[in-house]
Write an enzyme that holds these catalytic residues in place. Sequence first.
Site, short mmCIF file in Angstrom:
data_model
loop_
_atom_site.label_atom_id
_atom_site.label_comp_id
_atom_site.label_asym_id
_atom_site.label_seq_id
_atom_site.Cartn_x
_atom_site.Cartn_y
_atom_site.Cartn_z
N TYR A 25 -69.41 12.24 -71.84
CA TYR A 25 -70.41 11.36 -71.19
C TYR A 25 -71.68 12.16 -70.87
O TYR A 25 -72.80 11.68 -71.07
CB TYR A 25 -69.80 10.77 -69.92
CG TYR A 25 -70.78 10.06 -69.01
CD1 TYR A 25 -71.45 8.92 -69.42
CD2 TYR A 25 -71.03 10.54 -67.71
CE1 TYR A 25 -72.35 8.28 -68.57
CE2 TYR A 25 -71.92 9.90 -66.85
CZ TYR A 25 -72.58 8.78 -67.30
OH TYR A 25 -73.47 8.15 -66.46
N GLY A 80 -75.58 9.87 -62.91
CA GLY A 80 -74.54 8.92 -62.54
C GLY A 80 -73.15 9.51 -62.74
O GLY A 80 -72.94 10.40 -63.55
N SER A 107 -78.12 9.42 -57.51
CA SER A 107 -78.22 8.26 -58.39
C SER A 107 -77.67 7.00 -57.72
O SER A 107 -76.72 7.07 -56.93
CB SER A 107 -77.41 8.54 -59.66
OG SER A 107 -77.17 7.36 -60.37
N GLN A 128 -82.41 7.70 -56.06
CA GLN A 128 -82.87 7.09 -57.32
C GLN A 128 -82.38 5.66 -57.40
O GLN A 128 -81.19 5.37 -57.19
CB GLN A 128 -82.33 7.89 -58.52
CG GLN A 128 -82.66 7.27 -59.87
CD GLN A 128 -81.55 6.38 -60.41
OE1 GLN A 128 -80.38 6.62 -60.14
NE2 GLN A 128 -81.91 5.33 -61.15
N TYR A 130 -81.95 2.15 -59.68
CA TYR A 130 -82.01 1.30 -60.87
C TYR A 130 -82.28 -0.10 -60.34
O TYR A 130 -81.58 -0.56 -59.42
CB TYR A 130 -80.68 1.29 -61.61
CG TYR A 130 -80.44 2.47 -62.50
CD1 TYR A 130 -81.40 2.88 -63.43
CD2 TYR A 130 -79.23 3.17 -62.46
CE1 TYR A 130 -81.18 3.96 -64.28
CE2 TYR A 130 -79.00 4.25 -63.31
CZ TYR A 130 -79.98 4.64 -64.21
OH TYR A 130 -79.75 5.69 -65.04
N THR A 156 -86.27 4.53 -61.54
CA THR A 156 -86.09 4.80 -62.98
C THR A 156 -86.46 3.56 -63.78
O THR A 156 -85.96 2.47 -63.52
CB THR A 156 -84.63 5.21 -63.25
OG1 THR A 156 -84.37 6.40 -62.51
CG2 THR A 156 -84.40 5.49 -64.73
N LYS A 252 -89.91 7.32 -62.83
CA LYS A 252 -89.21 8.19 -63.79
C LYS A 252 -88.97 7.45 -65.11
O LYS A 252 -88.58 6.28 -65.10
CB LYS A 252 -87.86 8.61 -63.18
CG LYS A 252 -86.96 9.42 -64.09
CD LYS A 252 -85.78 9.97 -63.30
CE LYS A 252 -84.83 10.78 -64.16
NZ LYS A 252 -83.96 9.96 -65.00
N HIS A 276 -84.85 10.31 -70.43
CA HIS A 276 -83.50 10.14 -69.91
C HIS A 276 -82.53 11.11 -70.59
O HIS A 276 -81.37 10.78 -70.84
CB HIS A 276 -83.04 8.69 -70.12
CG HIS A 276 -82.20 8.13 -69.01
ND1 HIS A 276 -82.69 7.31 -68.04
CD2 HIS A 276 -80.87 8.27 -68.74
CE1 HIS A 276 -81.71 6.96 -67.21
NE2 HIS A 276 -80.60 7.54 -67.61
N ASP A 307 -88.74 16.18 -67.31
CA ASP A 307 -87.34 16.53 -67.54
C ASP A 307 -86.97 16.18 -68.97
O ASP A 307 -87.78 15.66 -69.73
CB ASP A 307 -86.38 15.89 -66.52
CG ASP A 307 -86.02 14.43 -66.78
OD1 ASP A 307 -86.25 13.92 -67.90
OD2 ASP A 307 -85.48 13.79 -65.85
N GLY A 309 -84.19 18.27 -71.61
CA GLY A 309 -84.13 19.43 -72.50
C GLY A 309 -84.21 20.78 -71.81
O GLY A 309 -84.05 21.81 -72.46
N ILE A 310 -84.45 20.81 -70.51
CA ILE A 310 -84.58 22.11 -69.83
C ILE A 310 -83.20 22.76 -69.67
O ILE A 310 -82.30 22.18 -69.07
CB ILE A 310 -85.27 21.95 -68.46
CG1 ILE A 310 -86.73 21.52 -68.68
CG2 ILE A 310 -85.18 23.25 -67.66
CD1 ILE A 310 -87.50 21.27 -67.41
C1 LIG Z 1 -74.50 12.24 -67.54
C2 LIG Z 1 -75.87 11.78 -67.18
C3 LIG Z 1 -76.03 10.72 -66.30
C4 LIG Z 1 -77.31 10.30 -65.93
N1 LIG Z 1 -77.44 9.31 -64.99
C5 LIG Z 1 -78.68 8.97 -64.56
C6 LIG Z 1 -78.84 8.04 -63.51
O1 LIG Z 1 -77.88 7.55 -62.94
N2 LIG Z 1 -80.11 7.73 -63.14
C7 LIG Z 1 -81.22 8.26 -63.76
O2 LIG Z 1 -82.35 7.94 -63.40
N3 LIG Z 1 -81.07 9.18 -64.73
C8 LIG Z 1 -79.85 9.54 -65.14
N4 LIG Z 1 -79.71 10.50 -66.10
C9 LIG Z 1 -80.91 11.14 -66.66
C10 LIG Z 1 -81.29 12.35 -65.81
O3 LIG Z 1 -81.78 11.97 -64.56
C11 LIG Z 1 -82.38 13.18 -66.51
O4 LIG Z 1 -83.46 12.37 -66.84
C12 LIG Z 1 -81.85 13.88 -67.76
O5 LIG Z 1 -80.55 14.37 -67.57
C13 LIG Z 1 -82.78 15.03 -68.14
O6 LIG Z 1 -82.37 15.63 -69.31
P1 LIG Z 1 -81.49 16.98 -69.37
O7 LIG Z 1 -80.10 16.56 -69.07
O8 LIG Z 1 -81.67 17.42 -70.76
O9 LIG Z 1 -82.04 17.91 -68.32
C14 LIG Z 1 -78.45 10.93 -66.48
C15 LIG Z 1 -78.28 12.00 -67.35
C16 LIG Z 1 -77.01 12.43 -67.69
C17 LIG Z 1 -76.86 13.60 -68.61
#
Ligand SMILES: Cc1cc2nc3c(=O)[nH]c(=O)nc-3n(C[C@H](O)[C@H](O)[C@H](O)COP(=O)(O)O)c2cc1C
Length: 403
Positions: A25, A80, A107, A128, A130, A156, A252, A276, A307, A309-310
């Site tokens: 996931y 999440g 989240s 955050q 939704y 978001t 976001k 995302h 954000d 890719g970091i």
């Molecule tokens: C497993 C997972 C769950 C995520 N759940 C949410 C979330 O609930 N709300 C949200 O705004 N972004 C969510 N994101 C996106 C992250 O906030 C973020 O934008 C993203 O992970 C950045 O990329 P990176 O993982 O490469 O750093 C999720 C990302 C991942 C990997």
Amino acid sequence: MPVITCIEDLKRLHKRRAPKMFFDYAESGSWTEQTFRENTTDFEQIRLRQKVAVDMSDRSTAARMLDEKVAMPVALAPVGMTGMQNADGEIKAARAAEKFGVPFTLSTMSICSIEDVAEHTSAPFWFQLYVMRDEDFVDRILERAKRAGCSTLVLTLDLQLLGQRHKDLKNGLSAPPKLTPATLLDLSTRWRWGLEMLGTKRRFFGNIVGHAADVEDARSLMKWTAEQFDLKLDWEKVRKIAQKWDGKLVLKGILDAEDAKKAVECGADAIVVSNHGGRQLDGALSSIRVLPSIVRAVKGQTEIWLDSGIRSGQDVLKALAMGADGTMIGRAWLYGLGAMGEKGVTTSLEVIRKELDLTMALCGERDVANLGRHNLLVPEDFEGRWADDPEARAQAEIHTLPA
Ligand SMILES: Cc1cc2nc3c(=O)[nH]c(=O)nc-3n(C[C@H](O)[C@H](O)[C@H](O)COP(=O)(O)O)c2cc1C
């Protein structure tokens, strides 16, 4: 205990310790995963300019994000189901962030509730949202976040529909996991995870169960989440939600210069240039590639964070030098949590700060505030034929890589 020297080490450990369903996931993007992959490979295209014989003493990675002092300009992005990667995961991550001195974002889809995280931390965290179709639910969750002392709302905008991640469908992802023979077999090898999970009651979406109308158990919860993301979310609704929130507002999921301008009009104190983590629109450009066009459009009118890719302090440095005012990390801290709980999140932050500090020094800088394009070598065609404003691009100071 293995020696952890980089985020990749934490990822390996996370993969070994968390059930496959939850690691997958985290470690997936939508459809072909092109955007997910390019989020990291595009960072690799940007190179650093070394400077020598520069005074490197008294360095500082400290900065401010929305007037808050931070140990480095890196906030924990909302993730999440964090509490399924490691028991009570949101509480552990929030505590690690607080001790380290960086913001934590909870989240909407967290396992631990807003109240639960507030009870186990002392610094205000960010919430955050939704946007859901049930407006009553939205109003109430905003009130709950205010009551819990959340200083900042991260709204978001890039998930009105859920991007399809193949692995989640194939694994039958759910919280708590469905006990099929394959899942049971997998869980039997993750004894550490299982023992910790047995010791907690937090296994459902804590912000939703018992708070949303008619959601009392796993079955009604699944139905509710499938139906609730608001397809009608538009800028007018964003404005209305902004008016309901008295604290700082972060928008976001911005990946387009015109959208960035609209976000400023809505009163965003910061925007997050984000796809995302490659989980939504597959085929979208990486955040780092889009960043320059957004910097040109709204720099100085709102804080611009990036954000997606970091995975290292070098990536943070590149984002800042390309014009971001701050960054958020998602998987980088999640790997830490999945690997070693709170200690793992702390380790991920330590790794990134060390890399940022050392890289900054070798680039001849002592303060993150002074980073800029002069520290980078960016391929001439980095924005390529996608640049939406070629004239401005031509004026931008882009150093070309030597052949
Ligand atoms: C497993 C997972 C769950 C995520 N759940 C949410 C979330 O609930 N709300 C949200 O705004 N972004 C969510 N994101 C996106 C992250 O906030 C973020 O934008 C993203 O992970 C950045 O990329 P990176 O993982 O490469 O750093 C999720 C990302 C991942 C990997």
